[in-house]
Design an enzyme around this catalytic site. Structure first.
Site, PDB file in Angstrom:
ATOM      1  N   HIS A  87      -3.251   7.552   1.841  1.00  0.00           N
ATOM      2  CA  HIS A  87      -3.645   6.211   1.404  1.00  0.00           C
ATOM      3  C   HIS A  87      -5.009   5.921   2.005  1.00  0.00           C
ATOM      4  CE1 HIS A  87      -3.914   2.042   0.665  1.00  0.00           C
ATOM      5  NE2 HIS A  87      -3.630   1.672   1.904  1.00  0.00           N
ATOM      6  N   ASN A 140     -10.006   0.029  -0.289  1.00  0.00           N
ATOM      7  CA  ASN A 140      -8.542   0.113  -0.256  1.00  0.00           C
ATOM      8  C   ASN A 140      -8.007  -0.469  -1.569  1.00  0.00           C
ATOM      9  OD1 ASN A 140      -5.800  -0.229   0.140  1.00  0.00           O
ATOM     10  ND2 ASN A 140      -6.006  -0.907   2.266  1.00  0.00           N
ATOM     11  N   CYS A 197       0.819  -1.226   0.000  1.00  0.00           N
ATOM     12  CA  CYS A 197       0.000   0.000   0.000  1.00  0.00           C
ATOM     13  C   CYS A 197       0.849   1.270   0.000  1.00  0.00           C
ATOM     14  CB  CYS A 197      -0.958  -0.006   1.179  1.00  0.00           C
ATOM     15  SG  CYS A 197      -2.149  -1.347   1.082  1.00  0.00           S
TER      16      CYS A 197
HETATM   17  N1  COA Z   1     -18.434  -8.003   9.784  1.00  0.00           N
HETATM   18  C1  COA Z   1     -18.852  -8.186  11.044  1.00  0.00           C
HETATM   19  N2  COA Z   1     -18.044  -8.501  12.063  1.00  0.00           N
HETATM   20  C2  COA Z   1     -16.729  -8.627  11.783  1.00  0.00           C
HETATM   21  C3  COA Z   1     -16.223  -8.461  10.503  1.00  0.00           C
HETATM   22  C4  COA Z   1     -17.120  -8.139   9.480  1.00  0.00           C
HETATM   23  N3  COA Z   1     -16.736  -7.939   8.202  1.00  0.00           N
HETATM   24  N4  COA Z   1     -14.888  -8.644  10.526  1.00  0.00           N
HETATM   25  C5  COA Z   1     -14.565  -8.926  11.800  1.00  0.00           C
HETATM   26  N5  COA Z   1     -15.684  -8.926  12.550  1.00  0.00           N
HETATM   27  C6  COA Z   1     -15.801  -9.192  13.985  1.00  0.00           C
HETATM   28  C7  COA Z   1     -14.667 -10.016  14.527  1.00  0.00           C
HETATM   29  O1  COA Z   1     -14.910 -11.380  14.309  1.00  0.00           O
HETATM   30  C8  COA Z   1     -14.701  -9.642  15.963  1.00  0.00           C
HETATM   31  O2  COA Z   1     -15.720 -10.362  16.587  1.00  0.00           O
HETATM   32  P1  COA Z   1     -15.530 -10.932  18.093  1.00  0.00           P
HETATM   33  O3  COA Z   1     -15.336  -9.709  18.953  1.00  0.00           O
HETATM   34  O4  COA Z   1     -16.810 -11.665  18.320  1.00  0.00           O
HETATM   35  O5  COA Z   1     -14.326 -11.800  18.025  1.00  0.00           O
HETATM   36  C9  COA Z   1     -15.110  -8.176  15.974  1.00  0.00           C
HETATM   37  O6  COA Z   1     -15.722  -7.952  14.686  1.00  0.00           O
HETATM   38  C10 COA Z   1     -13.956  -7.216  16.152  1.00  0.00           C
HETATM   39  O7  COA Z   1     -12.889  -7.642  15.298  1.00  0.00           O
HETATM   40  P2  COA Z   1     -11.662  -6.738  15.048  1.00  0.00           P
HETATM   41  O8  COA Z   1     -10.732  -7.408  14.064  1.00  0.00           O
HETATM   42  O9  COA Z   1     -11.088  -6.288  16.356  1.00  0.00           O
HETATM   43  O10 COA Z   1     -12.365  -5.498  14.325  1.00  0.00           O
HETATM   44  P3  COA Z   1     -11.821  -4.067  14.055  1.00  0.00           P
HETATM   45  O11 COA Z   1     -12.636  -3.062  14.730  1.00  0.00           O
HETATM   46  O12 COA Z   1     -10.321  -4.012  14.256  1.00  0.00           O
HETATM   47  O13 COA Z   1     -12.113  -3.920  12.497  1.00  0.00           O
HETATM   48  C11 COA Z   1     -10.847  -3.990  10.461  1.00  0.00           C
HETATM   49  C12 COA Z   1     -11.504  -4.802  11.558  1.00  0.00           C
HETATM   50  C13 COA Z   1     -10.199  -4.949   9.481  1.00  0.00           C
HETATM   51  C14 COA Z   1     -11.909  -3.171   9.774  1.00  0.00           C
HETATM   52  C15 COA Z   1      -9.802  -3.047  11.105  1.00  0.00           C
HETATM   53  O14 COA Z   1      -8.992  -3.762  12.006  1.00  0.00           O
HETATM   54  C16 COA Z   1      -8.908  -2.398  10.109  1.00  0.00           C
HETATM   55  O15 COA Z   1      -9.345  -1.655   9.241  1.00  0.00           O
HETATM   56  N6  COA Z   1      -7.593  -2.600  10.286  1.00  0.00           N
HETATM   57  C17 COA Z   1      -6.604  -1.988   9.424  1.00  0.00           C
HETATM   58  C18 COA Z   1      -6.551  -2.783   8.185  1.00  0.00           C
HETATM   59  C19 COA Z   1      -5.834  -2.070   7.116  1.00  0.00           C
HETATM   60  O16 COA Z   1      -6.008  -0.904   6.908  1.00  0.00           O
HETATM   61  N7  COA Z   1      -5.042  -2.853   6.387  1.00  0.00           N
HETATM   62  C20 COA Z   1      -4.361  -2.391   5.260  1.00  0.00           C
HETATM   63  C21 COA Z   1      -3.218  -1.554   5.661  1.00  0.00           C
HETATM   64  S1  COA Z   1      -2.672  -0.770   4.238  1.00  0.00           S
END
Ligand code: COA
Length: 320
Positions: free
Chosen positions: A247, A277, A114
């Site tokens: 980004h 993204n 990215c």
């Molecule tokens: N829909 C519903 N629930 C979801 C889900 C989805 N698409 N994806 C994950 N969950 C659930 C998880 O299973 C978890 O459930 P639990 O508490 O029962 O275990 C809960 O939501 C929280 O998960 P978590 O991974 O902590 O969520 P989050 O708030 O961190 O959001 C992302 C997940 C991926 C949106 C977030 O972490 C993110 O954007 N991270 C950065 C990723 C990124 O930018 N990557 C590229 C870098 S260039």
């Protein structure tokens, strides 16, 4: 001293759309969850047979048109991509051929996930400053949906396809003022694809694997630091930056960087809601959007920043 200036921008989005409602049918998720956690509402998806090089060539043609530069004048092509058409030849060489550029100019790919566009912009800028090129095409292009596991709700909601390009030209006046690149390979396990030519790929091909929460925290902290680094390197105050062109990974990461800069979101170019993204394509896509709709104007100061797999991260301060 020779500087590198952005003299044209272009972008291209494939016509296929993947909305949150579509994703609700594929995995256990909801539109509300996706919008609240990421800010994303829809992403573009390349058609079958539409390749990263096709997206890149479309964006490049638009950037060349905007710059009033004929393809034959290009003497460097750098394509940032994580989703090349093939292991080889490089996507930049394929784009060179698709644009009909037959002047044997250098053409190569950069893989910094990215952060790829920032790495590519820095590379091309340094070629121009070193007088090894005068007119460079810098492209970020991705078909991320091809390496997305639509069974993994933890990250399949994020990715989209698209391409953006800039034409950089040698100039007496500053354009790209400074670039700042970093990487830390110790974090491979947090964001990677499961397989590749050397390690062996699963039958379905490599797919993105991510520990989203850990990536999120690292991204916010790292981008905070690179904002400080970029401003300090140029003796600038936060108020000297007219536009943040980040980004587009997640609206909450972008909001955190804007807060760090003391900027209202009205000075941040946001496309994540409509593009998702698009990895290396996201910054040039956002830049082109705001140039074409008239928000970004000549003479303004832009801060571009990115964080991605590797981990890699970087920034560019640009006088447009
Ligand atoms: N829909 C519903 N629930 C979801 C889900 C989805 N698409 N994806 C994950 N969950 C659930 C998880 O299973 C978890 O459930 P639990 O508490 O029962 O275990 C809960 O939501 C929280 O998960 P978590 O991974 O902590 O969520 P989050 O708030 O961190 O959001 C992302 C997940 C991926 C949106 C977030 O972490 C993110 O954007 N991270 C950065 C990723 C990124 O930018 N990557 C590229 C870098 S260039």
């Amino acid at each position: 001293m020779t500087h590198a200036r952005v003299v044209g921008t272009g972008s291209y989005l494939p016509s296929g759309l993947l909305t949150n409602a579509d994703l609700e049918k594929l995995v256990d998720t909801t539109d509300q969850w996706i919008v609240e956690r990421t800010g994303i509402r829809e992403r573009h998806v390349a058609a079958q047979g539409e390749l990263t090089s096709d997206l890149a060539a479309h964006a490049a043609r638009r950037a060349l048109d905007a710059a009033g530069v004929v393809p034959a004048s290009v003497d460097l092509i750098v394509v940032a991509t994580t989703t090349p058409d093939r292991v080889f030849p490089g996507t930049a060489c394929i784009v060179q051929a698709k644009l009909g550029i037959a002047n044997a100019c250098a053409a190569f790919d950069i893989q910094a996930v990215c952060s790829g566009f920032i790495y590519a912009l820095a590379t091309a800028t340094n070629f121009i400053k070193a007088r090894q090129a005068r007119t460079a095409l810098v492209i970020g292009a991705e078909t991320l949906t091809r390496i997305t596991d639509y069974g993994d709700r933890g990250n399949c909601i994020l990715w989209g396809d698209g391409a953006g390009a800039v034409v950089l030209a040698a100039s007496d006046a500053p354009g790209v003022i400074s670039t700042h690149l970093h990487a830390d390979g110790r974090y491979e396990a947090l964001l990677y694809t499961d397989g590749g030519p050397s390690s062996g790929s699963p039958d379905a091909g490599p797919k993105v694997r991510m520990q989203g929460n850990a990536v999120f925290k690292m991204a916010v902290n790292t981008l905070d630091a690179i904002v400080d680094e970029t401003l300090a390197a140029n003796g600038l105050a936060k108020t000297d930056v007219d536009w943040l062109v980040p980004h587009q990974a997640n609206i909450r990461i972008i909001q955190a960087t804007a807060k760090k800069l003391g900027m209202g979101m009205e000075r941040v170019v946001l496309t994540v809601d409509r593009h998702g993204n698009t990895s290396a394509a996201s910054i040039p896509l956002a830049l082109d959007t705001a140039v074409r709709d008239g928000r970004i104007r000549p003479g303004q100061t832009l801060l571009m920043e990115a964080f991605g797999g590797g981990f890699t991260w970087g920034s560019a301060l640009v006088r447009y």
